[in-house]
Motif scaffolding. Structure first.
Motif, mmCIF file in Angstrom:
data_model
loop_
_atom_site.group_PDB
_atom_site.id
_atom_site.type_symbol
_atom_site.label_atom_id
_atom_site.label_comp_id
_atom_site.label_asym_id
_atom_site.label_seq_id
_atom_site.Cartn_x
_atom_site.Cartn_y
_atom_site.Cartn_z
ATOM 1 N N SER A 153 0.811 -1.219 0.000
ATOM 2 C CA SER A 153 0.000 0.000 0.000
ATOM 3 C C SER A 153 0.845 1.270 0.000
ATOM 4 O O SER A 153 0.350 2.351 0.334
ATOM 5 C CB SER A 153 -0.931 0.003 1.213
ATOM 6 O OG SER A 153 -0.181 0.023 2.422
ATOM 7 N N CYS A 154 2.118 1.164 -0.365
ATOM 8 C CA CYS A 154 3.014 2.327 -0.346
ATOM 9 C C CYS A 154 2.433 3.480 -1.163
ATOM 10 O O CYS A 154 1.991 3.287 -2.301
ATOM 11 C CB CYS A 154 4.388 1.932 -0.897
ATOM 12 S SG CYS A 154 5.577 3.300 -0.935
ATOM 13 N N VAL A 155 2.447 4.680 -0.589
ATOM 14 C CA VAL A 155 1.878 5.851 -1.275
ATOM 15 C C VAL A 155 2.856 6.471 -2.262
ATOM 16 O O VAL A 155 2.495 7.347 -3.033
ATOM 17 C CB VAL A 155 1.430 6.925 -0.256
ATOM 18 C CG1 VAL A 155 0.353 6.369 0.658
ATOM 19 C CG2 VAL A 155 2.615 7.457 0.552
ATOM 20 N N GLY A 156 4.104 6.026 -2.240
ATOM 21 C CA GLY A 156 5.092 6.554 -3.182
ATOM 22 C C GLY A 156 5.794 7.792 -2.664
ATOM 23 O O GLY A 156 6.913 7.726 -2.162
ATOM 24 N N VAL A 157 5.129 8.932 -2.755
ATOM 25 C CA VAL A 157 5.686 10.198 -2.275
ATOM 26 C C VAL A 157 4.918 10.626 -1.033
ATOM 27 O O VAL A 157 3.675 10.591 -1.011
ATOM 28 C CB VAL A 157 5.584 11.294 -3.364
ATOM 29 C CG1 VAL A 157 6.062 12.635 -2.817
ATOM 30 C CG2 VAL A 157 6.416 10.904 -4.585
ATOM 31 N N LEU A 158 5.642 11.035 0.004
ATOM 32 C CA LEU A 158 5.003 11.440 1.251
ATOM 33 C C LEU A 158 4.637 12.921 1.189
ATOM 34 O O LEU A 158 5.503 13.790 1.213
ATOM 35 C CB LEU A 158 5.934 11.171 2.435
ATOM 36 C CG LEU A 158 6.321 9.710 2.667
ATOM 37 C CD1 LEU A 158 7.210 9.594 3.894
ATOM 38 C CD2 LEU A 158 5.094 8.838 2.824
ATOM 39 N N ASN A 159 3.333 13.191 1.107
ATOM 40 C CA ASN A 159 2.834 14.570 1.122
ATOM 41 C C ASN A 159 2.232 14.934 2.467
ATOM 42 O O ASN A 159 1.783 16.060 2.667
ATOM 43 C CB ASN A 159 1.794 14.763 0.014
ATOM 44 C CG ASN A 159 2.426 14.713 -1.363
ATOM 45 O OD1 ASN A 159 3.481 15.307 -1.591
ATOM 46 N ND2 ASN A 159 1.806 13.993 -2.288
#
Length: 272
Positions: A153-159
């Protein structure tokens, strides 16, 4: 239940996963769900700085920028804690070595946020992680960081905007820091875009809303849930406002607003 200590948790090299010189905390034996793993002393040994103070330090002492960005953590939208030993680029508690994961196995104890507890049973050899969204919102200095947790479930970029997601709130609210819990409560009555952040003056204490990044003309930046009044949001009055309010009580930018621009309204001319 007693706290674990370094006999049950150890540091290992994590260069292959996170990059040269990086480390991670790993369990030596089974840690049960709900067990207290760590008591952080950071709050007792940290210095409190505003966002502007940290940015000024980064300009004056550019060699400290990476340390200040990576090891500061938020206690308000524009207030951060950083180790008092930041000039030496030295941390005072190994809790800072809990890495991020989008599927964390650790979180903060709702009864005492200095405690880190297991969210599920952790097996020997498993890395100890928490979600940095438990601590940070959009003004985080590490916003835009590429996640390396390698989970499904990794979101990729942390915003640092996951706290806005109702499913994320339902699953993890009780494991977030007091600041995140407060921010979620504020969303119910004082919603504003992830492109904004609040700034607080000390004397007198006034909170104001500012652009965190460029905001386009016509973009919705905030919304009132109650009467349109200064006391019902962080939006201050100006005779020359940057925004207006529509019939849905949405606050909309008149023109493109650059970084740091204040979100203001002329309350004498807004819709009733």
């Amino acid at each position: 239940m007693p706290f674990r200590n370094l006999l049950f948790i150890h540091l290992v090299d994590a260069s292959e996963k996170y990059g040269d010189g990086q480390r991670m905390l790993v369990a030596n034996e089974v840690i049960e769900k709900g067990e207290k793993i760590w008591w952080c002393t950071c709050g007792d040994d940290d210095e409190i700085l505003s966002r502007d103070e940290i940015l000024t330090l980064c300009v004056d002492y550019p060699h400290l920028k990476k340390f200040l960005y990576w090891y500061s953590y938020m206690i308000a939208d524009d207030i951060y804690c950083i180790p008092k030993t930041y000039c030496e680029q030295r941390n005072n508690d190994e809790c800072c070595l809990f890495n991020h994961s989008c599927e964390p196995n650790c979180g903060f104890d709702i009864s005492d946020s200095n405690n880190i507890v297991a969210l599920k049973t952790i097996q020997p050899g498993e890395e100890l992680t928490y979600d940095y969204n438990f601590l940070e919102t959009e003004p985080s200095f590490t916003r835009g960081m590429q996640c390396k947790c390698e989970t499904k479930s990794c979101v990729g970029v942390l915003n640092f905007d996951r706290y806005r997601d109702p499913e994320f709130q339902e699953k993890y609210l009780m494991y977030m820091s007091p600041y995140l819990q407060q921010r979620i409560r504020e969303l119910e009555s004082k919603w504003y875009s992830g492109k904004c952040f609040t700034r607080t003056t000390i004397d007198p204490k006034i909170r104001s809303l500012h652009a965190l990044e460029r905001i386009a003309a016509g973009e919705v930046v905030a919304k009132f849930s109650g009467p349109i009044a200064v006391e019902n949001h962080f939006i201050q009055h100006s005779d020359v406002p940057t925004c207006f309010v529509n019939h849905k009580k949405e606050v909309i930018a008149f023109t493109a607003l650059p970084y740091e621009s204040e979100i203001t309204l002329n309350y004498n001319k807004v819709l009733s």
